[in-house]
Enzyme design. Structure first.
Site, short mmCIF file in Angstrom:
data_model
loop_
_atom_site.label_atom_id
_atom_site.label_comp_id
_atom_site.label_asym_id
_atom_site.label_seq_id
_atom_site.Cartn_x
_atom_site.Cartn_y
_atom_site.Cartn_z
N ALA A 13 0.44 -0.81 -0.19
CA ALA A 13 -0.10 0.18 -0.31
C ALA A 13 0.97 0.88 -0.03
O ALA A 13 0.75 2.38 -1.00
CB ALA A 13 -0.96 0.05 1.34
N CYS A 45 -6.32 -6.05 3.55
CA CYS A 45 -7.63 -5.62 4.46
C CYS A 45 -9.20 -6.80 3.34
O CYS A 45 -9.68 -6.79 4.31
CB CYS A 45 -8.22 -4.22 3.94
SG CYS A 45 -7.00 -3.08 4.46
C1 LIG Z 1 -6.19 -9.33 6.65
C2 LIG Z 1 -6.03 -8.24 7.02
C3 LIG Z 1 -7.73 -7.15 7.12
C4 LIG Z 1 -6.88 -5.50 7.01
N1 LIG Z 1 -8.21 -4.74 7.20
C5 LIG Z 1 -7.58 -3.41 7.01
C6 LIG Z 1 -8.92 -2.92 7.55
O1 LIG Z 1 -9.98 -2.88 6.71
N2 LIG Z 1 -8.76 -1.58 6.84
C7 LIG Z 1 -7.53 -0.98 7.43
O2 LIG Z 1 -7.78 0.28 7.26
N3 LIG Z 1 -6.22 -1.74 7.26
C8 LIG Z 1 -6.42 -3.11 7.48
N4 LIG Z 1 -5.26 -3.93 7.04
C9 LIG Z 1 -4.19 -3.40 7.41
C10 LIG Z 1 -3.28 -2.88 6.09
O3 LIG Z 1 -3.65 -4.03 5.31
C11 LIG Z 1 -2.36 -2.45 6.22
O4 LIG Z 1 -1.99 -1.44 7.23
C12 LIG Z 1 -1.76 -2.45 5.24
O5 LIG Z 1 -1.07 -3.07 4.10
C13 LIG Z 1 0.51 -1.37 5.73
O6 LIG Z 1 1.02 -1.10 4.09
P1 LIG Z 1 2.03 -1.23 4.18
O7 LIG Z 1 2.42 -0.50 2.60
O8 LIG Z 1 2.62 -0.13 5.12
O9 LIG Z 1 2.95 -2.86 4.53
P2 LIG Z 1 2.84 -4.18 4.08
O10 LIG Z 1 1.55 -4.95 3.20
O11 LIG Z 1 2.97 -4.88 5.00
O12 LIG Z 1 3.90 -4.23 3.38
C14 LIG Z 1 5.44 -3.87 2.84
C15 LIG Z 1 5.50 -4.93 2.35
O13 LIG Z 1 7.34 -4.83 2.21
C16 LIG Z 1 7.77 -5.83 1.96
N5 LIG Z 1 9.12 -5.69 2.89
C17 LIG Z 1 9.73 -6.16 3.50
N6 LIG Z 1 10.80 -6.13 4.32
C18 LIG Z 1 11.62 -5.95 2.88
C19 LIG Z 1 12.58 -5.36 2.49
N7 LIG Z 1 13.86 -5.48 3.58
N8 LIG Z 1 12.83 -5.70 1.07
C20 LIG Z 1 12.60 -5.45 0.58
N9 LIG Z 1 10.95 -5.29 0.44
C21 LIG Z 1 10.16 -5.56 2.14
C22 LIG Z 1 6.93 -7.12 2.49
O14 LIG Z 1 7.65 -7.99 1.65
C23 LIG Z 1 5.80 -6.62 1.85
O15 LIG Z 1 5.40 -6.72 0.76
C24 LIG Z 1 -5.74 -5.24 7.56
C25 LIG Z 1 -4.33 -6.51 7.14
C26 LIG Z 1 -4.11 -7.94 7.62
C27 LIG Z 1 -3.24 -8.61 7.49
#
Ligand SMILES: Cc1cc2nc3c(=O)[nH]c(=O)nc-3n(C[C@H](O)[C@H](O)[C@H](O)COP(=O)(O)OP(=O)(O)OC[C@H]3O[C@@H](n4cnc5c(N)ncnc54)[C@H](O)[C@@H]3O)c2cc1C
Length: 448
Positions: A13, A45
């Site tokens: 995201a 989500c």
């Molecule tokens: C089942 C579920 C339901 C959810 N429902 C909701 C909801 O209804 N409403 C809401 O607001 N939020 C919800 N969330 C939370 C939301 O999904 C997360 O807040 C969001 O996905 C965060 O996005 P992000 O990009 O910060 O992190 P992430 O989705 O964790 O993505 C980070 C990415 O970085 C990659 N990465 C990590 N370290 C490294 C590295 N060293 N080198 C390269 N790549 C790396 C990982 O592999 C990962 O793919 C839910 C989460 C889950 C699991």
């Protein structure tokens, strides 16, 4: 050495929002995204609704696939590519791509590495058929297991938001479901009025709830699993553990990047870190709480998208774009019950030393004479000195959750209770009574 104007670490995201926004602003920038896993830009989500087949096609959760990012947006995506270290002084990252390592340089860096599921210290937690749920692969593993093994029973360890959503998924699939929670209550982020309603909904859907259960051990037993706590044994076919998450920032330990006690990267409203030209966003970063003014760890998709957008725009030179912070708004659907919270609960306000007054009502969702009117519960919390609205919780059916967005708006704009109680909300019988549940809760608190 390969070089990118904007290098993004993490492709879900926050990372893909950053990359996409930067591209929108400047078509000449070179943008590279390095993602450890094989999927990018998916909607985590939606995973619970994929598992119970409400979303029949898995691909629907992938907003834009890797090839489209590369071909249509000219954003270079490298999957199965883990960033293992960053040299901020040389402006380079070390990448391990399928076992091959190399260095890549950048002008601006966005760290969007998200978080991983917390693995609780329970003996046997690594056993076969014990699953965690954080990313798309986790969701696929759980769905495939259920499809192939047709389990009769499942245990959810953890009564937080993901546990609640998965309870609905498992019951939808006809799986006998037990929720085991270490704390005294499930749905701890909510007030007792809401917790009671969630409990009632779960029980009415045949979810068995065990609280105060400190699990010591999980054992494999005749192709099944046995959970042991307080001399009690529970047998089940599989387990999903959802007991919180931790930021993916260990590889940045001792790098000079400012982090909080949990390892979340501290950012400001421009998504800037303490290191020049380095931004961070999403589940690996903190966010400012607009009521307390503190940097908090509140990992949510809603925040990840906004922080990621700002990180990308800032990195592309749009220095006016800011995301001021959150008021802690969260929704969850528990079977047919809509639940929402925003701002501070009474207990949270108390911890902050804020004196509060609160009122709650159980109201109708539509005019009383409308046949499809349902019950809505609303609680409003105000700062008793300033009279500003600082919290609210809603639950019920027929628009209960979305009503919390009005409270979130009032909190953000520091609206006083007396204004909130007469707010010009829309009225027509099929949508609300002439005095909406929000008015009713606020009117209960107004001092005359
Ligand atoms: C089942 C579920 C339901 C959810 N429902 C909701 C909801 O209804 N409403 C809401 O607001 N939020 C919800 N969330 C939370 C939301 O999904 C997360 O807040 C969001 O996905 C965060 O996005 P992000 O990009 O910060 O992190 P992430 O989705 O964790 O993505 C980070 C990415 O970085 C990659 N990465 C990590 N370290 C490294 C590295 N060293 N080198 C390269 N790549 C790396 C990982 O592999 C990962 O793919 C839910 C989460 C889950 C699991």
């Amino acid at each position: 050495m390969k070089h990118y104007n904007i290098l993004v670490v993490g492709g879900v995201a926050a990372g893909m929002s950053a990359a996409s926004q930067a591209r929108r602003i400047d078509e000449n920038l070179s943008i590279g995204v390095f993602e450890k896993n094989e999927y990018v830009s998916y909607a985590a989500c939606g995973i619970p609704y994929m598992i119970d087949n409400e979303i029949a096609d898995r691909d629907k959760l992938i907003a834009i696939d890797k090839d489209r990012f590369i071909n249509e947006r000219n954003i270079q995506i490298f999957t199965n590519s883990e960033v293992t270290g960053i040299d901020f002084s040389k402006k380079t990252v070390s990448v391990n791509e399928n076992g091959q390592t190399g260095n890549i340089s950048y002008d601006k860096l966005v760290i969007a590495t998200g978080a991983r599921a917390f693995v609780p210290p329970i003996a046997g937690v690594e056993s076969r058929n014990v699953f965690f749920l954080k990313n798309f692969n986790d969701g696929i593993r759980i769905q495939d297991f259920i499809k192939n093994s047709l389990p009769a029973s499942g245990v959810l360890i953890g009564g937080g938001i993901i546990g609640l959503e998965m309870a609905e998924s498992l019951r939808t699939l006809g799986i006998e479901t037990i929720m085991i929670e270490k704390g005294d209550t499930i749905a701890a982020a909510f007030d007792t009025g809401i917790q009671e309603r969630i409990n009632k909904e779960l029980v009415s859907q045949d979810v068995s709830i065990r609280t105060g259960a400190d699990i010591k051990k999980i054992e494999e037993h005749n192709k099944r699993l046995r959970i042991i706590y307080d001399n009690i044994e529970v047998e089940t076919d599989f387990i999903i553990v959802a007991v919180g998450i931790r930021p993916n920032t260990e590889f940045l330990k001792d790098s000079g990047l400012s982090m909080d006690g949990k390892g979340a990267i501290i950012v400001n409203e421009k998504s800037e870190t303490n290191i020049p030209d380095v931004y961070s966003a999403g589940d690996c970063a903190t966010v400012k709480h607009l009521i307390t003014g503190e940097n908090v760890y509140m990992p949510l998709g809603s925040t990840a998208n906004k922080q990621g957008r700002v990180a990308g725009l800032q990195a592309a030179g749009i220095s006016s774009e800011i995301f001021k912070g959150v008021v802690g708004t969260q929704f969850v659907k528990v079977f047919d019950l809509e639940v929402a919270r925003t701002g501070l609960t009474e207990a949270e306000a108390d911890k902050q030393g804020i004196a509060v007054e609160a009122a709650d009502v159980e109201w109708k969702s539509r005019a009383g004479y409308c046949p499809r009117s349902r019950k809505i519960y609303v609680k409003i919390v105000i700062n008793s000195e300033t009279r500003e609205v600082i919290g609210g919780q809603t639950s019920g059916k027929d628009g209960a959750a979305l009503r919390a967005n009005v409270i979130a708006t009032a909190i953000t704009s520091k609206m006083k209770l007396e204004d909130f109680a007469y707010l010009d909300l829309g009225y027509a019988p099929p949508f609300s009574p002439v005095w909406d549940s929000l008015h009713a809760a606020a009117q209960k608190l107004v001092k005359r």
